[in-house]
Design a protein around this motif. Structure first.
Motif, mmCIF file in Angstrom:
data_model
loop_
_atom_site.group_PDB
_atom_site.id
_atom_site.type_symbol
_atom_site.label_atom_id
_atom_site.label_comp_id
_atom_site.label_asym_id
_atom_site.label_seq_id
_atom_site.Cartn_x
_atom_site.Cartn_y
_atom_site.Cartn_z
ATOM 1 N N GLN A 278 1.495 -5.478 3.159
ATOM 2 C CA GLN A 278 0.245 -5.975 3.727
ATOM 3 C C GLN A 278 0.494 -7.217 4.582
ATOM 4 O OE1 GLN A 278 -2.236 -6.433 0.270
ATOM 5 N NE2 GLN A 278 -2.928 -4.311 0.383
ATOM 6 N N GLU A 279 1.561 -7.945 4.262
ATOM 7 C CA GLU A 279 1.872 -9.166 5.018
ATOM 8 C C GLU A 279 2.430 -8.846 6.409
ATOM 9 O OE1 GLU A 279 3.335 -8.758 1.795
ATOM 10 O OE2 GLU A 279 1.661 -9.794 0.838
ATOM 11 N N THR A 280 3.377 -7.886 6.469
ATOM 12 C CA THR A 280 4.048 -7.600 7.740
ATOM 13 C C THR A 280 3.557 -6.318 8.406
ATOM 14 O OG1 THR A 280 5.817 -6.319 6.702
ATOM 15 C CG2 THR A 280 6.152 -8.713 6.900
ATOM 16 N N ASN A 281 2.829 -5.473 7.650
ATOM 17 C CA ASN A 281 2.361 -4.176 8.134
ATOM 18 C C ASN A 281 3.515 -3.219 8.431
ATOM 19 O OD1 ASN A 281 -0.031 -2.724 8.387
ATOM 20 N ND2 ASN A 281 0.007 -2.876 10.616
ATOM 21 N N ASP A 282 4.695 -3.486 7.865
ATOM 22 C CA ASP A 282 5.868 -2.627 8.021
ATOM 23 C C ASP A 282 6.105 -1.850 6.731
ATOM 24 O OD1 ASP A 282 6.508 -3.584 10.603
ATOM 25 O OD2 ASP A 282 7.634 -5.268 9.755
ATOM 26 N N PHE A 283 6.778 -0.711 6.859
ATOM 27 C CA PHE A 283 7.209 0.022 5.668
ATOM 28 C C PHE A 283 8.446 -0.676 5.121
ATOM 29 C CE2 PHE A 283 5.031 3.608 7.896
ATOM 30 C CZ PHE A 283 4.037 3.795 6.944
ATOM 31 N N VAL A 284 8.399 -1.040 3.841
ATOM 32 C CA VAL A 284 9.496 -1.820 3.263
ATOM 33 C C VAL A 284 10.082 -1.179 2.004
ATOM 34 C CG1 VAL A 284 8.675 -3.992 4.232
ATOM 35 C CG2 VAL A 284 7.914 -3.307 1.947
ATOM 36 N N GLY A 285 9.515 -0.062 1.558
ATOM 37 C CA GLY A 285 10.029 0.598 0.373
ATOM 38 C C GLY A 285 9.729 2.077 0.407
ATOM 39 N N VAL A 286 10.464 2.820 -0.419
ATOM 40 C CA VAL A 286 10.260 4.261 -0.522
ATOM 41 C C VAL A 286 10.429 4.690 -1.973
ATOM 42 C CG1 VAL A 286 12.667 4.854 0.026
ATOM 43 C CG2 VAL A 286 10.873 6.511 0.484
ATOM 44 N N LEU A 287 9.600 5.641 -2.388
ATOM 45 C CA LEU A 287 9.656 6.249 -3.718
ATOM 46 C C LEU A 287 9.774 7.753 -3.544
ATOM 47 C CD1 LEU A 287 6.670 4.619 -5.641
ATOM 48 C CD2 LEU A 287 9.027 4.601 -6.392
ATOM 49 N N MET B 267 0.840 -1.166 0.000
ATOM 50 C CA MET B 267 0.000 0.000 0.000
ATOM 51 C C MET B 267 0.900 1.249 0.000
ATOM 52 S SD MET B 267 -2.887 1.184 2.805
ATOM 53 C CE MET B 267 -1.849 0.866 4.219
ATOM 54 N N LEU B 268 0.605 2.186 -0.879
ATOM 55 C CA LEU B 268 1.357 3.424 -1.003
ATOM 56 C C LEU B 268 0.854 4.439 0.020
ATOM 57 C CD1 LEU B 268 3.604 4.051 -3.022
ATOM 58 C CD2 LEU B 268 1.906 5.192 -4.442
ATOM 59 N N VAL B 269 1.772 4.982 0.817
ATOM 60 C CA VAL B 269 1.432 5.921 1.886
ATOM 61 C C VAL B 269 2.264 7.184 1.702
ATOM 62 C CG1 VAL B 269 1.443 6.280 4.400
ATOM 63 C CG2 VAL B 269 0.968 4.002 3.469
ATOM 64 N N GLU B 270 1.621 8.343 1.733
ATOM 65 C CA GLU B 270 2.360 9.595 1.611
ATOM 66 C C GLU B 270 3.245 9.812 2.824
ATOM 67 O OE1 GLU B 270 0.371 13.196 0.416
ATOM 68 O OE2 GLU B 270 -0.990 12.065 -0.879
ATOM 69 N N TYR B 271 4.440 10.330 2.561
ATOM 70 C CA TYR B 271 5.399 10.635 3.618
ATOM 71 C C TYR B 271 4.855 11.723 4.535
ATOM 72 C CZ TYR B 271 9.479 12.630 5.907
ATOM 73 O OH TYR B 271 10.362 13.111 6.846
ATOM 74 N N LYS B 272 5.126 11.569 5.812
ATOM 75 C CA LYS B 272 4.918 12.641 6.781
ATOM 76 C C LYS B 272 6.057 12.572 7.788
ATOM 77 C CE LYS B 272 1.388 10.060 9.320
ATOM 78 N NZ LYS B 272 0.028 10.095 9.841
ATOM 79 N N ALA B 273 6.241 13.630 8.523
ATOM 80 C CA ALA B 273 7.393 13.763 9.424
ATOM 81 C C ALA B 273 7.514 12.601 10.416
ATOM 82 C CB ALA B 273 7.338 15.088 10.160
ATOM 83 N N ASP B 274 6.394 12.005 10.811
ATOM 84 C CA ASP B 274 6.438 10.869 11.737
ATOM 85 C C ASP B 274 7.230 9.697 11.163
ATOM 86 O OD1 ASP B 274 4.766 12.373 13.326
ATOM 87 O OD2 ASP B 274 2.992 11.143 12.993
ATOM 88 N N TYR B 275 7.355 9.655 9.839
ATOM 89 C CA TYR B 275 8.028 8.543 9.165
ATOM 90 C C TYR B 275 9.477 8.865 8.811
ATOM 91 C CZ TYR B 275 3.123 7.215 8.342
ATOM 92 O OH TYR B 275 1.796 6.912 8.480
ATOM 93 N N GLN B 276 10.025 9.933 9.365
ATOM 94 C CA GLN B 276 11.357 10.381 8.961
ATOM 95 C C GLN B 276 12.434 9.310 9.155
ATOM 96 O OE1 GLN B 276 12.750 14.002 10.784
ATOM 97 N NE2 GLN B 276 14.672 13.953 9.659
ATOM 98 N N LYS B 277 12.486 8.675 10.303
ATOM 99 C CA LYS B 277 13.550 7.704 10.561
ATOM 100 C C LYS B 277 13.456 6.487 9.646
ATOM 101 C CE LYS B 277 14.791 8.938 15.224
ATOM 102 N NZ LYS B 277 14.956 8.520 16.607
#
Length: 118
Positions: free
Chosen positions: A50-59, A1-11
């Motif tokens: 969707q399997e792990t519910n973790d962020f695994v990629g960035v564009l 699932m594609l999620v827009e970046y926000k400051a909470d996701y900086q690390k």
């Protein structure tokens, strides 16, 4: 699932971008994040598994009138070779249709491969 970046996701974003060869240094990563934030036509997206519910990629993209320039694409090494890059690009293309996805010198070969296999 594609999620827009926000400051909470900086690390997590910095961690994923650090897999890009020219973004290994923290100072360079911070400059890149700042660069994306400076203009409205620049956007970072994270891919949530969707399997792990973790962020695994960035564009990282630039939105132009006629096309979308894919500046960065990086995937956690544990999730490579699963066709994830193509899923990210498919989702991005659908989001910005009818604009064409194009790449930089670094991302161009992946974009070209995606075009031929789609």
């Amino acid at each position: 699932m594609l999620v827009e970046y926000k400051a909470d996701y900086q690390k997590i974003t910095m961690g994923l971008l650090s897999y890009v060869p020219d973004l290994k240094e923290t100072n360079r990563l911070m400059k890149e994040l700042t660069w994306y934030a400076q203009e409205d036509n620049r956007q970072l997206f994270l891919w949530k598994s969707q399997e792990t519910n973790d962020f695994v990629g960035v564009l990282g993209i630039e939105i132009e009138e006629e096309f979308i320039l894919v500046r960065h694409i990086s995937i956690n090494p544990s999730f490579r070779e699963e066709g994830l890059a193509h899923r990210l690009l498919d989702t991005l293309a659908a989001k910005y249709a009818p604009k064409q996805l194009v790449g930089t010198i670094e991302t161009g070969p992946l974009i070209a491969k995606w075009h031929t296999e789609s």
